[in-house]
Scaffold this motif. Structure first.
Motif, PDB file in Angstrom:
ATOM      1  N   PRO A 235     101.618  96.199  41.925  1.00 39.16           N
ATOM      2  CA  PRO A 235     101.792  96.421  40.485  1.00 39.16           C
ATOM      3  C   PRO A 235     102.767  97.547  40.157  1.00 39.16           C
ATOM      4  O   PRO A 235     103.567  97.426  39.221  1.00 39.16           O
ATOM      5  CB  PRO A 235     100.374  96.729  39.995  1.00 39.16           C
ATOM      6  N   ALA A 264     104.871  83.913  37.346  1.00 34.30           N
ATOM      7  CA  ALA A 264     104.556  85.053  36.482  1.00 34.30           C
ATOM      8  C   ALA A 264     105.836  85.460  35.768  1.00 34.30           C
ATOM      9  O   ALA A 264     106.823  85.827  36.409  1.00 34.30           O
ATOM     10  CB  ALA A 264     103.992  86.215  37.294  1.00 34.30           C
ATOM     11  N   ASP A 268     103.994  88.525  31.697  1.00 38.52           N
ATOM     12  CA  ASP A 268     102.808  88.487  32.562  1.00 38.52           C
ATOM     13  C   ASP A 268     102.799  89.679  33.518  1.00 38.52           C
ATOM     14  O   ASP A 268     101.753  90.288  33.759  1.00 38.52           O
ATOM     15  CB  ASP A 268     102.772  87.190  33.370  1.00 38.52           C
ATOM     16  N   SER A 271     101.659  92.721  31.525  1.00 44.27           N
ATOM     17  CA  SER A 271     100.275  92.757  31.047  1.00 44.27           C
ATOM     18  C   SER A 271      99.254  92.550  32.156  1.00 44.27           C
ATOM     19  O   SER A 271      98.121  93.041  32.075  1.00 44.27           O
ATOM     20  CB  SER A 271     100.060  91.692  29.965  1.00 44.27           C
ATOM     21  N   ARG A 272      99.629  91.814  33.206  1.00 42.27           N
ATOM     22  CA  ARG A 272      98.727  91.536  34.331  1.00 42.27           C
ATOM     23  C   ARG A 272      99.483  91.764  35.638  1.00 42.27           C
ATOM     24  O   ARG A 272      99.764  90.822  36.385  1.00 42.27           O
ATOM     25  CB  ARG A 272      98.205  90.103  34.262  1.00 42.27           C
ATOM     26  N   THR A 274      98.770  92.767  38.538  1.00 41.42           N
ATOM     27  CA  THR A 274      98.158  92.414  39.822  1.00 41.42           C
ATOM     28  C   THR A 274      98.034  90.903  40.016  1.00 41.42           C
ATOM     29  O   THR A 274      97.575  90.443  41.062  1.00 41.42           O
ATOM     30  CB  THR A 274      96.759  93.056  39.960  1.00 41.42           C
ATOM     31  N   SER A 275      98.449  90.116  39.022  1.00 39.85           N
ATOM     32  CA  SER A 275      98.377  88.660  39.114  1.00 39.85           C
ATOM     33  C   SER A 275      99.706  88.085  39.584  1.00 39.85           C
ATOM     34  O   SER A 275     100.763  88.697  39.418  1.00 39.85           O
ATOM     35  CB  SER A 275      98.008  88.073  37.743  1.00 39.85           C
ATOM     36  N   ARG A 278     100.335  81.978  36.421  1.00 39.33           N
ATOM     37  CA  ARG A 278      99.554  80.758  36.204  1.00 39.33           C
ATOM     38  C   ARG A 278     100.226  79.569  36.888  1.00 39.33           C
ATOM     39  O   ARG A 278     101.418  79.606  37.181  1.00 39.33           O
ATOM     40  CB  ARG A 278      99.394  80.510  34.710  1.00 39.33           C
ATOM     41  N   ASP A 340      91.233  84.425  36.603  1.00 36.99           N
ATOM     42  CA  ASP A 340      90.531  85.053  35.485  1.00 36.99           C
ATOM     43  C   ASP A 340      90.275  83.992  34.412  1.00 36.99           C
ATOM     44  O   ASP A 340      90.627  82.812  34.578  1.00 36.99           O
ATOM     45  CB  ASP A 340      91.303  86.260  34.942  1.00 36.99           C
ATOM     46  N   TYR A 344      94.927  82.973  35.071  1.00 38.82           N
ATOM     47  CA  TYR A 344      95.865  83.697  35.937  1.00 38.82           C
ATOM     48  C   TYR A 344      95.256  83.864  37.334  1.00 38.82           C
ATOM     49  O   TYR A 344      94.063  84.143  37.468  1.00 38.82           O
ATOM     50  CB  TYR A 344      96.189  85.071  35.346  1.00 38.82           C
ATOM     51  N   TYR A 346      94.865  85.710  40.981  1.00 38.10           N
ATOM     52  CA  TYR A 346      94.933  87.003  41.658  1.00 38.10           C
ATOM     53  C   TYR A 346      94.655  86.763  43.135  1.00 38.10           C
ATOM     54  O   TYR A 346      93.611  86.204  43.485  1.00 38.10           O
ATOM     55  CB  TYR A 346      93.899  87.976  41.084  1.00 38.10           C
TER      56      TYR A 346
END
Length: 470
Positions: A235, A264, A268, A271-272, A274-275, A278, A340, A344, A346
């Motif tokens: 991240p 991603a 994405d 905001s996320r 560590t993901s 999708r 999640d 998304y 992880y």
């Protein structure tokens, strides 16, 4: 067309498999397109392969011809040099070759894995899967057109390097090919000099960009897309890339067997972080337990994929990435992860990279991410070592940045501040470099041998020191 006619003039017929052991030049691009037009499934090989490796692969896969730029890796019997004589013969060929009616299920090419966990496995990619990879992987997600310029920087023997270039080529873009070996300055110069709008990179290249990025400001703000493939990013690394290199960073998670599975986008990543995003359009991605049953969001399990991009196993490669990795129409990736509630994905790490220390699960990737975040660390590889007390313990092989000073004790203390004690390295060895597979991934299959050599060297030095003291 002339190359296709030359292939047939050598006695090849539709369906014969061939190998391309070529440098990353226009020859390689033309050879791939000509092979597909002549209905000759091809396998692109690393031009740095030894002759023994090329001969072994040619024999195992029944390759009828292997075209090479160098006599160094020319296999006996089926090897042909792509030299001045080849070009003269090409010039004598007819300039027309009718485009065949290709069936979706017909084999377009053979694709090799990067070989990070052992010998590279090979799968069969159909024309239908190749088309789906171009559509889902690039056209729908990024909408390139003829005004765009794409930089092909990853090796064409590597699936994502070859596929990235191919899909943009089919969009009418101008492709700029990096040479087989280059440095960060050449990569940056190519982007600026050619007005590149789309580029792809692996984590090694991205670290170059961070090291050469100004503070503050973005180095490559003119890019429409910088795609990351090959390995997942931490991240903090993603945030640095967005802030200092380009706001148009896209991360893709995929495999040679499945094609691209998730995307991603920049929003994405912000905001996320560590993901890995999708699922791509048309990709059915599931998290399942050990019995193959889907688990609810938030629960960790095995990642499996069903996709129009998916390759098919080869009978000759059953021990590599064959049917053992595909069940009920799904490819099982060896990765562990969770979804999640918003869909998304992880990733926790690869099952094969799991270290169990006194009943605590430690994924090598998790520990590598923490170690790599230290400002003195340039690269790291983590592996498990047998322990009589804990079953296994993690050991880190670390490459320091130039002129950096960092002790084993300091780095272990740094890890303990960010992880539980059981997840911190039991020992750290500092090395000049780590073995890398094609495409830049750590060659994990080579790490145990390197660790053993380092351990033996340390033990020998310790014995010499004791003798000296005595």
């Amino acid at each position: 067309c002339r190359w296709s006619n030359r292939f047939l003039a050598l006695g090849l017929t539709a369906g014969d498999r061939i190998g391309l052991c070529l440098n990353d030049t226009t020859d390689h691009v033309v050879a791939m397109l000509a092979a597909m037009r002549a209905q000759l499934p091809f396998l692109s090989m690393d031009w740095k392969s030894t002759r023994q490796d090329v001969e072994s692969r040619a024999d195992k896969l029944n390759l009828k011809l292997v075209l090479c730029h160098s006599a160094r890796n020319l296999p006996a019997g089926v090897g042909v040099l792509c030299d001045d004589g080849w070009r003269e013969a090409i010039g004598r060929m007819a300039g027309e070759f009718p485009l065949p009616a290709l069936r979706n299920e017909a084999t377009a090419l053979l694709a090799a894995s990067s070989g990070t966990t052992g010998a590279p496995g090979v799968v069969r990619v159909s024309h239908g899967a190749l088309f789906a990879r171009a559509v889902s992987g690039n056209w729908l997600a990024h909408s390139p057109d003829a005004s765009d310029r794409v930089l092909r920087a990853l090796p064409m023997a590597y699936t994502l390097g070859r596929g990235f270039n191919f899909s943009y080529f089919c969009s009418g873009c101008t492709s700029v090919l990096m040479p087989s070996l280059y440095g960060p300055e050449e990569y940056l110069d190519a982007i600026e000099r050619h007005g590149i709008t789309h580029a792809n990179a692996n984590p090694t290249i991205l670290r170059w960009l961070i090291d050469h990025a100004p503070e503050p400001g973005r180095k490559l703000s003119g890019l429409k897309l910088l795609g990351c493939t090959g390995s997942t990013l931490g991240p903090d690394f993603k945030r640095d890339l967005l802030a200092r290199v380009t706001p148009n960073l896209f991360e893709k998670y995929g495999a040679v067997t499945t094609g691209v599975m998730t995307l991603a986008r920049p929003e994405d990543l912000a905001s996320r972080p560590t993901s890995v995003g999708r699922p791509e359009f048309g990709v059915a991605l599931e998290i399942v337990d050990d019995e193959g049953r889907a688990v609810p969001a938030g629960t960790e399990g095995s990642v499996r994929c069903k996709s129009p991009q998916a390759a098919d196993p080869l009978e000759e490669e059953r021990e590599g990435v064959g049917e053992s990795g595909r069940r009920d129409g799904y490819w099982y990736t060896d990765d562990r992860g969770r979804f999640d509630e918003a869909g998304y994905l992880y990733l926790a790490g690869r099952r094969s990279n799991l270290i169990i220390r006194a009943s605590v699960n430690i994924y090598a990737e998790e520990l590598e991410e923490v170690v790599r975040a230290h400002p003195c660390v340039s690269d790291v590889g983590v592996l498990g070592r047998a322990s009589a007390d804990t079953g296994e313990e993690p050991v880190a092989l670390v490459v320091l940045r130039a002129a950096a000073a960092l002790s084993e004790r300091e780095l272990i203390a740094y890890c303990r501040q960010r992880l539980s004690g059981n997840k911190s390295p039991a020992e750290i060895f500092f090395v000049d470099e780590l073995p890398r597979a094609l495409g830049g991934k750590i060659k994990r299959a080579a790490l145990p041998g390197l660790l053993q050599a380092l351990t033996d060297e340390a033990a020998s030095a310790d014995r010499a020191s004791r003798r000296k003291l005595a």
